[in-house]
Design a protein around this motif. Structure first.
Motif, PDB file in Angstrom:
ATOM      1  N   ASP A  61     -24.034  73.196  10.239  1.00 53.55           N
ATOM      2  CA  ASP A  61     -25.019  72.285  10.833  1.00 53.55           C
ATOM      3  C   ASP A  61     -26.086  71.836   9.840  1.00 53.55           C
ATOM      4  O   ASP A  61     -26.698  70.791  10.016  1.00 53.55           O
ATOM      5  N   ASN A  62     -26.350  72.622   8.789  1.00 59.60           N
ATOM      6  CA  ASN A  62     -27.413  72.281   7.848  1.00 59.60           C
ATOM      7  C   ASN A  62     -26.923  71.428   6.671  1.00 59.60           C
ATOM      8  O   ASN A  62     -27.643  71.225   5.713  1.00 59.60           O
ATOM      9  N   TYR A  63     -25.706  70.932   6.756  1.00 60.15           N
ATOM     10  CA  TYR A  63     -25.157  70.050   5.727  1.00 60.15           C
ATOM     11  C   TYR A  63     -24.621  68.772   6.360  1.00 60.15           C
ATOM     12  O   TYR A  63     -24.277  68.743   7.528  1.00 60.15           O
ATOM     13  N   PHE A  64     -24.509  67.738   5.532  1.00 57.16           N
ATOM     14  CA  PHE A  64     -23.817  66.524   5.955  1.00 57.16           C
ATOM     15  C   PHE A  64     -22.335  66.851   6.010  1.00 57.16           C
ATOM     16  O   PHE A  64     -21.801  67.455   5.087  1.00 57.16           O
ATOM     17  N   ALA A 133     -22.751  56.891   8.631  1.00 54.82           N
ATOM     18  CA  ALA A 133     -22.247  58.234   8.948  1.00 54.82           C
ATOM     19  C   ALA A 133     -23.223  59.314   8.483  1.00 54.82           C
ATOM     20  O   ALA A 133     -23.336  60.371   9.106  1.00 54.82           O
ATOM     21  N   ALA A 134     -23.935  59.056   7.404  1.00 57.82           N
ATOM     22  CA  ALA A 134     -24.949  60.009   6.935  1.00 57.82           C
ATOM     23  C   ALA A 134     -26.182  59.964   7.838  1.00 57.82           C
ATOM     24  O   ALA A 134     -26.704  61.006   8.246  1.00 57.82           O
ATOM     25  N   LYS A 135     -26.625  58.755   8.176  1.00 58.62           N
ATOM     26  CA  LYS A 135     -27.844  58.618   8.981  1.00 58.62           C
ATOM     27  C   LYS A 135     -27.696  59.199  10.382  1.00 58.62           C
ATOM     28  O   LYS A 135     -28.664  59.704  10.955  1.00 58.62           O
ATOM     29  N   ILE A 141     -29.408  67.941  10.919  1.00 59.34           N
ATOM     30  CA  ILE A 141     -29.742  68.620   9.669  1.00 59.34           C
ATOM     31  C   ILE A 141     -31.226  68.951   9.602  1.00 59.34           C
ATOM     32  O   ILE A 141     -31.613  70.046   9.184  1.00 59.34           O
ATOM     33  N   ALA A 142     -32.072  68.022  10.042  1.00 55.64           N
ATOM     34  CA  ALA A 142     -33.517  68.257  10.041  1.00 55.64           C
ATOM     35  C   ALA A 142     -33.864  69.452  10.919  1.00 55.64           C
ATOM     36  O   ALA A 142     -34.687  70.298  10.542  1.00 55.64           O
ATOM     37  N   ASN A 179     -25.173  66.735  -0.409  1.00 56.95           N
ATOM     38  CA  ASN A 179     -25.489  68.093   0.027  1.00 56.95           C
ATOM     39  C   ASN A 179     -26.141  68.921  -1.079  1.00 56.95           C
ATOM     40  O   ASN A 179     -27.006  69.755  -0.813  1.00 56.95           O
ATOM     41  N   LEU A 180     -25.740  68.697  -2.333  1.00 58.92           N
ATOM     42  CA  LEU A 180     -26.410  69.380  -3.441  1.00 58.92           C
ATOM     43  C   LEU A 180     -27.862  68.919  -3.567  1.00 58.92           C
ATOM     44  O   LEU A 180     -28.761  69.729  -3.817  1.00 58.92           O
ATOM     45  N   ALA A 181     -28.096  67.625  -3.372  1.00 62.18           N
ATOM     46  CA  ALA A 181     -29.473  67.112  -3.386  1.00 62.18           C
ATOM     47  C   ALA A 181     -30.266  67.679  -2.216  1.00 62.18           C
ATOM     48  O   ALA A 181     -31.458  67.980  -2.336  1.00 62.18           O
ATOM     49  N   LEU A 182     -29.617  67.864  -1.081  1.00 61.56           N
ATOM     50  CA  LEU A 182     -30.252  68.449   0.105  1.00 61.56           C
ATOM     51  C   LEU A 182     -30.670  69.894  -0.192  1.00 61.56           C
ATOM     52  O   LEU A 182     -31.758  70.327   0.198  1.00 61.56           O
TER      53      LEU A 182
END
Length: 186
Positions: A61-64, A133-135, A141-142, A179-182
């Protein structure tokens, strides 16, 4: 008959030598001139090496989330499910993905789910998703990371790849890089 067999054998031998030897060596030589010597794009993060051009399986849940894969994200071979759009097994699989997506992303309407979030690509290894799809995953994720949605939207904007030459293709996002940037936000 002899006039046809001998030229056919010669042509077969020529093609075998050319395509199995000469052509292969030429492509290998060209690959050695590219970055990473033809081994694909690679990122090393936290001591792990990832191939950027091959989809990774993200379902937490905490990743795209990545696009579903018909080959279970196995980079050794690519391929689709080979099931038609009216196949009952395929339809059941897509419906299960839709149900899971709605369950994990409350408040999202079925019609708002981008198709790439519930259907696999032809190769099964597509590392990209659309900006839409990301948005659509931002709220989930938030909440999971306890981060303001605006920060996550900024990460999406920073990692959006523009169309080639500004006109060829669409905007897309590499899920691994995103996801790495996240992870770097925290």
């Amino acid at each position: 008959m002899k006039t046809h067999i001998i030229p056919a054998i010669r042509l077969t031998l020529f093609c075998a030598v050319f395509f199995c030897g000469f052509y292969t060596l030429c492509i290998l030589g060209i690959a050695q001139l590219t970055p990473n010597h033809g081994k694909g794009k690679v990122i090393t993060a936290n001591g792990k090496t990832y191939h950027v051009n091959v989809a990774q399986n993200f379902t937490e849940d905490n990743y795209f989330w990545s696009r579903p894969s018909a080959v279970d994200y196995n980079g050794a071979g690519s391929g689709g499910s080979n099931k038609g759009p009216s196949n009952p097994d395929y339809l059941a699989e897509v419906q299960a993905r839709i149900d899971t997506f709605i369950l994990k992303n409350p408040g999202i309407q079925r019609a708002a789910i981008p198709s790439e979030m519930v259907t696999a690509s032809g190769s099964g290894l597509d590392p990209h998703i659309s900006v839409a799809a990301a948005k659509i995953q931002v709220k989930r994720i938030a909440k999971a990371r306890n981060i303001p949605e605006e920060k996550i939207r900024n990460v999406i904007t920073e990692n959006t790849e523009k169309p080639l030459l500004g006109i060829l293709g669409t905007e897309k996002i590499n899920v691994l890089k995103l996801n790495l940037a996240l992870n770097n936000l925290q």
